[in-house]
Design an enzyme around this catalytic site. Structure first.
Site, PDB file in Angstrom:
ATOM      1  N   HIS A   1      39.139  43.028  44.889  1.00 54.86           N
ATOM      2  CA  HIS A   1      40.024  42.426  43.891  1.00 54.86           C
ATOM      3  C   HIS A   1      41.210  41.800  44.615  1.00 54.86           C
ATOM      4  O   HIS A   1      41.832  42.450  45.455  1.00 54.86           O
ATOM      5  CB  HIS A   1      40.559  43.485  42.921  1.00 54.86           C
ATOM      6  N   VAL A   2      41.509  40.558  44.301  1.00 53.31           N
ATOM      7  CA  VAL A   2      42.734  39.898  44.758  1.00 53.31           C
ATOM      8  C   VAL A   2      43.532  39.660  43.486  1.00 53.31           C
ATOM      9  O   VAL A   2      43.035  39.007  42.561  1.00 53.31           O
ATOM     10  CB  VAL A   2      42.438  38.571  45.491  1.00 53.31           C
TER      11      VAL A   2
END
Length: 116
Positions: free
Chosen positions: A108-109
């Site tokens: 996840h960014v």
């Protein structure tokens, strides 16, 4: 998929995202890596980066996965750089074990406040 369209399996990426069974807002798509805006974002900006070849998690990856991991983290770096430039900050996260809903390595960014 259930009748309501909510996924109820354990590998959303192999079953739905990578084969294109659901429309995604992709930010990167090549032969090894897919990055897209999360379908149910937890943060204001929330992008998921996933290898197209199944790798269970960061802790189960082996030397045989090296090429895919290099490609994955190159895309994570690029996406994080863009999010940081556009939002002023970014975080990079992967979940393991019981924290990992989908048993397929994904990163996840994200940036911004929680949206749910």
């Amino acid at each position: 998929m259930t009748t309501e369209g909510a996924y109820d399996g354990d590998d959303f990426y192999c079953d739905v995202a990578i084969p294109g069974r659901q429309p995604l807002d992709a930010v990167h798509d090549d032969e090894r890596v897919l990055a897209f805006h999360h379908t149910r974002p937890y943060w204001q900006t929330h992008i998921v980066v996933v290898p197209k070849r199944h790798i269970g998690s960061l802790t189960t990856a082996t030397a045989a996965d090296e090429g895919d991991l290099r490609a994955l983290f190159a895309v994570v770096q690029s996406v994080a750089r863009t999010v940081e430039a556009e939002c002023g900050a970014a975080a990079v996260l992967t979940n393991l074990g019981a924290y990992q809903d989908s048993k397929h390595l994904h990163v996840h960014v994200h940036s911004g406040s929680r949206s749910r």
